[in-house]
Design a protein around this motif. Structure first.
Motif, mmCIF file in Angstrom:
data_model
loop_
_atom_site.group_PDB
_atom_site.id
_atom_site.type_symbol
_atom_site.label_atom_id
_atom_site.label_comp_id
_atom_site.label_asym_id
_atom_site.label_seq_id
_atom_site.Cartn_x
_atom_site.Cartn_y
_atom_site.Cartn_z
ATOM 1 N N ASP A 184 10.499 -23.955 21.208
ATOM 2 C CA ASP A 184 9.205 -24.470 21.649
ATOM 3 C C ASP A 184 8.193 -23.992 20.625
ATOM 4 N N ASN A 185 7.773 -24.871 19.743
ATOM 5 C CA ASN A 185 6.877 -24.469 18.663
ATOM 6 C C ASN A 185 5.511 -24.010 19.192
ATOM 7 N N ALA A 186 5.086 -24.563 20.295
ATOM 8 C CA ALA A 186 3.792 -24.167 20.860
ATOM 9 C C ALA A 186 3.829 -22.723 21.354
ATOM 10 N N LYS A 187 5.008 -22.270 21.739
ATOM 11 C CA LYS A 187 5.164 -20.905 22.246
ATOM 12 C C LYS A 187 5.798 -19.971 21.221
ATOM 13 N N ASN A 188 6.087 -20.483 20.036
ATOM 14 C CA ASN A 188 6.752 -19.664 19.000
ATOM 15 C C ASN A 188 8.018 -19.011 19.546
ATOM 16 N N THR A 189 8.777 -19.772 20.285
ATOM 17 C CA THR A 189 9.941 -19.223 20.969
ATOM 18 C C THR A 189 11.182 -20.055 20.679
ATOM 19 N N VAL A 190 12.294 -19.352 20.486
ATOM 20 C CA VAL A 190 13.595 -19.999 20.312
ATOM 21 C C VAL A 190 14.488 -19.563 21.464
ATOM 22 N N TYR A 191 15.338 -20.476 21.901
ATOM 23 C CA TYR A 191 16.224 -20.225 23.023
ATOM 24 C C TYR A 191 17.676 -20.438 22.601
ATOM 25 N N LEU A 192 18.569 -19.759 23.306
ATOM 26 C CA LEU A 192 19.992 -19.988 23.119
ATOM 27 C C LEU A 192 20.628 -20.095 24.501
ATOM 28 N N GLN A 193 20.995 -21.315 24.861
ATOM 29 C CA GLN A 193 21.689 -21.532 26.115
ATOM 30 C C GLN A 193 23.180 -21.379 25.856
ATOM 31 N N MET A 194 23.787 -20.441 26.545
ATOM 32 C CA MET A 194 25.201 -20.140 26.324
ATOM 33 C C MET A 194 25.983 -20.480 27.585
ATOM 34 N N ASN A 195 26.869 -21.441 27.462
ATOM 35 C CA ASN A 195 27.708 -21.860 28.583
ATOM 36 C C ASN A 195 29.178 -21.588 28.277
ATOM 37 N N SER A 196 29.987 -21.615 29.309
ATOM 38 C CA SER A 196 31.436 -21.396 29.156
ATOM 39 C C SER A 196 31.715 -20.147 28.335
ATOM 40 N N LEU A 197 31.058 -19.074 28.677
ATOM 41 C CA LEU A 197 31.183 -17.839 27.904
ATOM 42 C C LEU A 197 32.586 -17.268 27.980
#
Length: 123
Positions: free
Chosen positions: A70-83
């Motif tokens: 989210d560039n407006a929030k200066n945030t990167v996410y990592l959704q991790m499934n099937s760990l």
């Protein structure tokens, strides 16, 4: 600074979502990424994403992990499934960014690291 969060203990086949927010005197923020380091192993790339949204994944996580930002929030996410248990590691956020020091000096670096967050996959 880069502040990572979202790590924890999860059972195999479970999911977690990591977040990494950039804050402070930042004037530019380009590619952001996630790396991980398992005990006794080198730190390796998990996934990264450009400011425009182009993504890149390690083969080991393709189809299971999704990186977004989210560039407006200066945030990167990592959704991790099937760990899997082999996903257990300390996860680090890295960014290419420009920032001002306390005395106003501009610094541009492609290697700004945040503190890690531990992900443990175990039953």
């Amino acid at each position: 600074q880069l502040q990572a969060s979202g790590g924890g203990l999860v059972q195999p086949r479970g999911s977690l979502r990591l977040s990494c927010a950039a804050s402070g005197r930042i004037f530019s923020l380009d590619t952001m990424g996630w790396f991980r380091q398992a005990p006794g192993k080198q730190r390796v790339l998990v996934a990264d994403i450009t400011r425009g949204g182009t993504t890149n994944y390690a083969d080991a996580v393709k189809g299971r992990f999704t990186i977004s930002r989210d560039n407006a929030k200066n945030t990167v996410y990592l959704q991790m499934n099937s760990l899997k248990p082999e996903d257990t590691a300390v996860y680090y956020c890295k960014a290419a960014l420009g920032y001002y020091t306390e005395d106003g000096t501009p610094i541009v670096t492609s290697e700004y690291w945040g503190r890690g967050t531990l992900v443990t996959v175990s039953s």
